[in-house]
Design a protein around this motif. Structure first.
Motif, PDB file in Angstrom:
ATOM      1  N   UNK A 139       5.195   7.730  -0.894  1.00 10.51           N
ATOM      2  CA  UNK A 139       5.663   8.024  -2.243  1.00 10.51           C
ATOM      3  C   UNK A 139       5.285   9.467  -2.573  1.00 10.51           C
ATOM      4  N   UNK A 140       6.147  10.155  -3.290  1.00  5.87           N
ATOM      5  CA  UNK A 140       5.883  11.545  -3.671  1.00  5.87           C
ATOM      6  C   UNK A 140       5.354  11.596  -5.103  1.00  5.87           C
ATOM      7  N   UNK A 141       4.767  12.737  -5.476  1.00 11.44           N
ATOM      8  CA  UNK A 141       4.137  12.861  -6.799  1.00 11.44           C
ATOM      9  C   UNK A 141       5.089  12.542  -7.943  1.00 11.44           C
ATOM     10  N   UNK A 142       6.343  12.996  -7.814  1.00  8.29           N
ATOM     11  CA  UNK A 142       7.301  12.782  -8.901  1.00  8.29           C
ATOM     12  C   UNK A 142       7.704  11.319  -9.045  1.00  8.29           C
TER      13      UNK A 142
ATOM     14  N   UNK B 200      -4.535   2.903 -13.920  1.00  6.42           N
ATOM     15  CA  UNK B 200      -5.143   1.723 -13.304  1.00  6.42           C
ATOM     16  C   UNK B 200      -4.794   1.545 -11.837  1.00  6.42           C
ATOM     17  N   UNK B 201      -4.483   2.654 -11.167  1.00 11.02           N
ATOM     18  CA  UNK B 201      -4.143   2.592  -9.750  1.00 11.02           C
ATOM     19  C   UNK B 201      -5.431   2.621  -8.922  1.00 11.02           C
ATOM     20  N   UNK B 202      -5.508   1.753  -7.922  1.00 12.37           N
ATOM     21  CA  UNK B 202      -6.670   1.756  -7.024  1.00 12.37           C
ATOM     22  C   UNK B 202      -6.473   2.846  -5.971  1.00 12.37           C
ATOM     23  N   UNK B 203      -7.352   3.832  -5.968  1.00 14.03           N
ATOM     24  CA  UNK B 203      -7.222   4.993  -5.089  1.00 14.03           C
ATOM     25  C   UNK B 203      -8.082   4.836  -3.839  1.00 14.03           C
ATOM     26  N   UNK B 204      -7.449   5.002  -2.682  1.00 11.47           N
ATOM     27  CA  UNK B 204      -8.190   5.092  -1.416  1.00 11.47           C
ATOM     28  C   UNK B 204      -8.153   6.565  -1.031  1.00 11.47           C
ATOM     29  N   UNK B 205      -9.267   7.238  -1.257  1.00 12.78           N
ATOM     30  CA  UNK B 205      -9.301   8.699  -1.136  1.00 12.78           C
ATOM     31  C   UNK B 205      -9.779   9.113   0.258  1.00 12.78           C
TER      32      UNK B 205
ATOM     33  N   UNK C  96       6.389   4.983 -10.822  1.00 13.15           N
ATOM     34  CA  UNK C  96       6.849   3.680 -10.338  1.00 13.15           C
ATOM     35  C   UNK C  96       5.685   2.720 -10.077  1.00 13.15           C
ATOM     36  N   UNK C  97       4.497   3.277  -9.855  1.00 13.03           N
ATOM     37  CA  UNK C  97       3.331   2.439  -9.554  1.00 13.03           C
ATOM     38  C   UNK C  97       2.878   1.690 -10.798  1.00 13.03           C
ATOM     39  N   UNK C  98       2.340   0.503 -10.578  1.00 13.83           N
ATOM     40  CA  UNK C  98       1.830  -0.293 -11.688  1.00 13.83           C
ATOM     41  C   UNK C  98       0.351  -0.593 -11.479  1.00 13.83           C
ATOM     42  N   UNK C  99      -0.303  -1.010 -12.521  1.00 14.99           N
ATOM     43  CA  UNK C  99      -1.743  -1.275 -12.470  1.00 14.99           C
ATOM     44  C   UNK C  99      -2.092  -2.225 -11.317  1.00 14.99           C
TER      45      UNK C  99
ATOM     46  N   UNK D  53       0.866  -1.178   0.000  1.00 13.43           N
ATOM     47  CA  UNK D  53       0.000   0.000   0.000  1.00 13.43           C
ATOM     48  C   UNK D  53       0.903   1.228   0.000  1.00 13.43           C
ATOM     49  N   UNK D  54       0.577   2.169  -0.864  1.00 12.76           N
ATOM     50  CA  UNK D  54       1.352   3.397  -0.943  1.00 12.76           C
ATOM     51  C   UNK D  54       0.539   4.563  -0.383  1.00 12.76           C
TER      52      UNK D  54
END
Length: 288
Positions: free
Chosen positions: A58-61, A91-96, A65-68, A34-35
């Motif tokens: 992880x930072x925006x820049x 295709x990143x799963x977002x937990x907002x 590096x993230x993958x689907x 989890x990031x």
């Protein structure tokens, strides 16, 4: 000795919701990466604990590096619309866990920007919340954080003004008076969150009654820094500390009425540890 705690101090609704969601995701996804985009809240103890439990900051820049299928927690400060679109495409799963008060500001800005209004954000241009809100008007907002900066605004035909949710109330009122002189057709929304206003008000009242005031919270926490500014106007012995380790005998020596408030990202257990340390330093309790 008396230790007085501000009526409103510590975790607010938005922060509590963000933290509970993060721990729920850790438990639900045991063993899966989890990031977390930046610090979910500005509190070093909480961030350290989440990191130990496997949440990777992880930072925006670094998002390439993230993958689907990877999971990414969006911090309580919120992010830009462009970033949501990027994550969806990837295709990143977002937990907002964007604070609902911050989301309200984003919605106001997005709506009025697409109606042709210039956007004015009153707040700190370097704060993640403000950067995120600006991203809902394609980063075109005028960001002002002082009366002096407001005076430098150009004359505008029509504009919509909003406030950073943790802004000091009277700053908003003073800056808004200048903005009114700069805009022919102005709509404005006091988007300082209710919890912030209550926390600031109770801290201000308490700081008038004490010999020393402790403001507990992360050194990078905007709302905690503002609490310190408010308190030190009434109590010259005001200290901003992150935890009990920073307390010294000199801070409490010969001071009988001690006040405590805490930023929105400060857990109850940190406040309790500060109280215990104060009692120990004053000779009322053995150190555990």
């Amino acid at each position: 000795m008396k230790i007085l705690i501000a009526e409103y101090a510590g975790f607010c609704f938005g922060v509590k919701r963000a933290i509970e969601t993060a721990y729920y995701e850790i438990e639900k996804n045991s063993g899966r990466k989890i990031y977390m985009l930046g610090e979910i809240i500005h509190n070093p103890q909480v961030i350290s604990d989440l990191s130990k439990k496997g949440v990777n900051i992880i930072e925006e820049e670094e998002l390439d590096k993230l993958t689907e299928g990877d999971k990414l927690i969006i911090r309580s400060h919120g992010v830009s619309k462009k970033l949501y679109d990027f994550l969806a495409k990837k295709g990143i799963e977002v937990i907002d866990v964007t604070c609902p008060f911050v989301k309200k500001v984003q919605d106001i800005v997005y709506e009025h920007y697409h109606k042709g209004y210039s956007i004015i954000i009153v707040g700190d241009r370097n704060h993640p919340e403000v950067r995120g809100v600006n991203g809902w008007c394609d980063d075109t907002a005028y960001v002002v954080n002082s009366i002096e900066e407001a005076h430098k605004l150009p004359k505008l035909e029509k504009a919509c003004a909003v406030a950073q949710t943790t802004l000091i109330g009277r700053y908003w009122e003073d800056i808004l008076e200048v903005i009114k002189l700069k805009v022919k057709d102005l709509v404005f929304f006091n988007t300082i969150c209710d919890a912030t206003q209550k926390r600031q008000g109770s801290a201000e009242q308490l700081s008038k009654k004490v010999d020393v005031m402790f403001v507990i919270g992360g050194k990078h926490s905007s709302n905690t820094q503002k609490l310190k500014k408010i308190c030190e106007k009434n109590c010259k012995n005001t200290f901003h500390i992150e935890d009990a380790k920073e307390l010294t005998l000199e801070m409490v020596k010969d001071r009988e009425i001690i006040g405590i408030t805490a930023g929105a990202s400060t857990p109850d257990y940190v406040i309790e540890e500060v109280i215990k340390k104060i009692r120990f330093l004053k000779g009322e309790k053995e150190e555990e």
